[in-house]
Scaffold this motif. Structure first.
Motif, PDB file in Angstrom:
ATOM      1  N   GLY A 218       0.812  -1.201   0.000  1.00 19.89           N
ATOM      2  CA  GLY A 218       0.000   0.000   0.000  1.00 19.89           C
ATOM      3  C   GLY A 218       0.843   1.247   0.000  1.00 19.89           C
ATOM      4  N   LEU A 219       0.170   2.363   0.213  1.00 24.04           N
ATOM      5  CA  LEU A 219       0.834   3.665   0.288  1.00 24.04           C
ATOM      6  C   LEU A 219       1.032   4.026   1.762  1.00 24.04           C
ATOM      7  CD1 LEU A 219       1.781   6.376  -0.950  1.00 24.04           C
ATOM      8  CD2 LEU A 219      -0.619   7.108  -0.879  1.00 24.04           C
ATOM      9  N   VAL A 220       2.255   4.382   2.107  1.00 21.01           N
ATOM     10  CA  VAL A 220       2.566   4.706   3.494  1.00 21.01           C
ATOM     11  C   VAL A 220       3.525   5.889   3.513  1.00 21.01           C
ATOM     12  CG1 VAL A 220       4.470   3.039   3.590  1.00 21.01           C
ATOM     13  CG2 VAL A 220       3.301   3.723   5.702  1.00 21.01           C
ATOM     14  N   GLN A 221       3.431   6.683   4.553  1.00 26.28           N
ATOM     15  CA  GLN A 221       4.328   7.834   4.688  1.00 26.28           C
ATOM     16  C   GLN A 221       5.700   7.383   5.183  1.00 26.28           C
ATOM     17  OE1 GLN A 221       2.397  10.700   7.264  1.00 26.28           O
ATOM     18  NE2 GLN A 221       1.195  11.536   5.568  1.00 26.28           N
ATOM     19  N   PRO A 222       6.730   8.138   4.883  1.00 28.30           N
ATOM     20  CA  PRO A 222       8.059   7.815   5.426  1.00 28.30           C
ATOM     21  C   PRO A 222       8.002   7.676   6.941  1.00 28.30           C
ATOM     22  CG  PRO A 222       8.243   9.509   3.758  1.00 28.30           C
ATOM     23  CD  PRO A 222       6.766   9.309   3.985  1.00 28.30           C
ATOM     24  N   GLY A 223       8.686   6.649   7.437  1.00 28.93           N
ATOM     25  CA  GLY A 223       8.655   6.355   8.862  1.00 28.93           C
ATOM     26  C   GLY A 223       7.553   5.400   9.268  1.00 28.93           C
ATOM     27  N   GLY A 224       6.657   5.108   8.342  1.00 27.51           N
ATOM     28  CA  GLY A 224       5.547   4.226   8.646  1.00 27.51           C
ATOM     29  C   GLY A 224       5.913   2.759   8.560  1.00 27.51           C
TER      30      GLY A 224
ATOM     31  N   MET B 195       7.805  -4.465   7.904  1.00 24.18           N
ATOM     32  CA  MET B 195       8.644  -3.354   7.460  1.00 24.18           C
ATOM     33  C   MET B 195       8.360  -2.140   8.329  1.00 24.18           C
ATOM     34  SD  MET B 195       8.372  -3.801   3.327  1.00 24.18           S
ATOM     35  CE  MET B 195       6.672  -3.267   3.288  1.00 24.18           C
ATOM     36  N   ASN B 196       9.361  -1.692   9.031  1.00 25.13           N
ATOM     37  CA  ASN B 196       9.247  -0.509   9.890  1.00 25.13           C
ATOM     38  C   ASN B 196      10.188   0.581   9.395  1.00 25.13           C
ATOM     39  OD1 ASN B 196       7.465  -1.978  11.562  1.00 25.13           O
ATOM     40  ND2 ASN B 196       9.165  -2.747  12.802  1.00 25.13           N
ATOM     41  N   SER B 197       9.954   1.789   9.864  1.00 22.56           N
ATOM     42  CA  SER B 197      10.807   2.925   9.501  1.00 22.56           C
ATOM     43  C   SER B 197      11.012   3.010   7.996  1.00 22.56           C
ATOM     44  CB  SER B 197      12.155   2.818  10.223  1.00 22.56           C
ATOM     45  OG  SER B 197      11.978   2.759  11.624  1.00 22.56           O
ATOM     46  N   LEU B 198       9.935   2.905   7.274  1.00 21.53           N
ATOM     47  CA  LEU B 198      10.021   2.860   5.815  1.00 21.53           C
ATOM     48  C   LEU B 198      10.557   4.165   5.243  1.00 21.53           C
ATOM     49  CD1 LEU B 198       6.779   0.854   5.154  1.00 21.53           C
ATOM     50  CD2 LEU B 198       9.034   0.255   4.254  1.00 21.53           C
ATOM     51  N   LYS B 199      11.308   4.009   4.151  1.00 19.20           N
ATOM     52  CA  LYS B 199      11.936   5.130   3.466  1.00 19.20           C
ATOM     53  C   LYS B 199      11.437   5.182   2.022  1.00 19.20           C
ATOM     54  CE  LYS B 199      16.212   4.350   6.080  1.00 19.20           C
ATOM     55  NZ  LYS B 199      17.677   4.084   5.964  1.00 19.20           N
TER      56      LYS B 199
ATOM     57  N   GLY C 200       4.843 -14.623  -8.289  1.00 23.23           N
ATOM     58  CA  GLY C 200       3.504 -14.114  -8.074  1.00 23.23           C
ATOM     59  C   GLY C 200       3.349 -12.739  -8.695  1.00 23.23           C
ATOM     60  N   GLN C 201       2.202 -12.136  -8.445  1.00 19.36           N
ATOM     61  CA  GLN C 201       1.952 -10.811  -9.012  1.00 19.36           C
ATOM     62  C   GLN C 201       2.671  -9.715  -8.220  1.00 19.36           C
ATOM     63  OE1 GLN C 201      -0.075 -12.273  -6.918  1.00 19.36           O
ATOM     64  NE2 GLN C 201      -0.595 -10.668  -5.445  1.00 19.36           N
ATOM     65  N   GLY C 202       3.155 -10.065  -7.047  1.00 13.63           N
ATOM     66  CA  GLY C 202       3.811  -9.090  -6.200  1.00 13.63           C
ATOM     67  C   GLY C 202       2.810  -8.174  -5.516  1.00 13.63           C
ATOM     68  N   THR C 203       3.322  -7.381  -4.601  1.00  5.66           N
ATOM     69  CA  THR C 203       2.489  -6.390  -3.923  1.00  5.66           C
ATOM     70  C   THR C 203       3.255  -5.063  -3.900  1.00  5.66           C
ATOM     71  OG1 THR C 203       1.146  -5.946  -1.955  1.00  5.66           O
ATOM     72  CG2 THR C 203       3.272  -7.018  -1.583  1.00  5.66           C
ATOM     73  N   GLN C 204       2.575  -4.017  -4.319  1.00  3.33           N
ATOM     74  CA  GLN C 204       3.207  -2.707  -4.474  1.00  3.33           C
ATOM     75  C   GLN C 204       3.315  -2.009  -3.127  1.00  3.33           C
ATOM     76  OE1 GLN C 204       4.387  -0.893  -7.383  1.00  3.33           O
ATOM     77  NE2 GLN C 204       5.185   0.430  -5.751  1.00  3.33           N
ATOM     78  N   VAL C 205       4.507  -1.549  -2.808  1.00  5.86           N
ATOM     79  CA  VAL C 205       4.735  -0.721  -1.632  1.00  5.86           C
ATOM     80  C   VAL C 205       5.222   0.639  -2.114  1.00  5.86           C
ATOM     81  CG1 VAL C 205       6.153  -0.397   0.426  1.00  5.86           C
ATOM     82  CG2 VAL C 205       5.240  -2.665  -0.126  1.00  5.86           C
ATOM     83  N   THR C 206       4.517   1.674  -1.727  1.00  6.20           N
ATOM     84  CA  THR C 206       4.889   3.031  -2.094  1.00  6.20           C
ATOM     85  C   THR C 206       5.064   3.844  -0.818  1.00  6.20           C
ATOM     86  OG1 THR C 206       3.636   2.876  -4.158  1.00  6.20           O
ATOM     87  CG2 THR C 206       4.246   5.085  -3.401  1.00  6.20           C
ATOM     88  N   VAL C 207       6.252   4.404  -0.658  1.00  5.91           N
ATOM     89  CA  VAL C 207       6.556   5.213   0.509  1.00  5.91           C
ATOM     90  C   VAL C 207       6.705   6.659   0.056  1.00  5.91           C
ATOM     91  CG1 VAL C 207       8.051   5.534   2.497  1.00  5.91           C
ATOM     92  CG2 VAL C 207       7.763   3.244   1.501  1.00  5.91           C
ATOM     93  N   SER C 208       5.751   7.465   0.444  1.00  7.31           N
ATOM     94  CA  SER C 208       5.723   8.848  -0.036  1.00  7.31           C
ATOM     95  C   SER C 208       4.899   9.707   0.902  1.00  7.31           C
ATOM     96  CB  SER C 208       5.129   8.896  -1.445  1.00  7.31           C
ATOM     97  OG  SER C 208       4.999  10.231  -1.877  1.00  7.31           O
TER      98      SER C 208
END
Length: 118
Positions: free
Chosen positions: A10-16, A82-86, A109-117
């Motif tokens: 998913g979409l997560v903010q930096p540090g999330g 995943m912690n402290s995401l960048k 597999g299809q993978g899973t999208q990680v967006t850190v923004s």
């Protein structure tokens, strides 16, 4: 037929934080080391980390201390906490059985999208 199904991105903010899951089928899960891999836009797929049959883990230097891999053999599932995401963690994340960190199967597999923004 070997199959890997990743989820939890998913979409997560930096540090999330995010927790990814990967359900495996078609393999004897408990006998396999499992790896998490990721591919960022324009880059080659890279190893994030591996958990062996006994539960020992190794990680890429870029995620060491921030990411944790675990497994549940009863559910044929491997997890990536995943912690402290960048922002540089932004990628599509995949799992596969691993031998010395090298993916064992060509069927991804299809993978899973990680967006850190922000």
């Amino acid at each position: 037929q070997v199959q890997f199904v990743e989820s939890g991105g998913g979409l997560v903010q930096p540090g999330g934080s995010l927790r990814l899951s990967c359900a495996a089928s078609g393999i004897i899960f408990s006998l396999n080391a499992m790896g998490w891999y990721r591919q960022a836009p324009g880059k080659q797929r890279e190893l994030v980390g591996v958990i062996n049959r006994g539960g020992s883990t190794t990680y890429a230097d870029s995620v060491k201390g921030r990411f944790t891999i675990s497994r549940d053999n009863a559910k044929n599932t491997v997890y990536l906490q995943m912690n402290s995401l960048k922002p540089e963690d932004t990628a599509v994340y995949y799992c596969n059985a691993a031998g010395g960190g090298v993916p064992l199967f060509d069927s991804w597999g299809q993978g899973t999208q990680v967006t850190v923004s922000s």
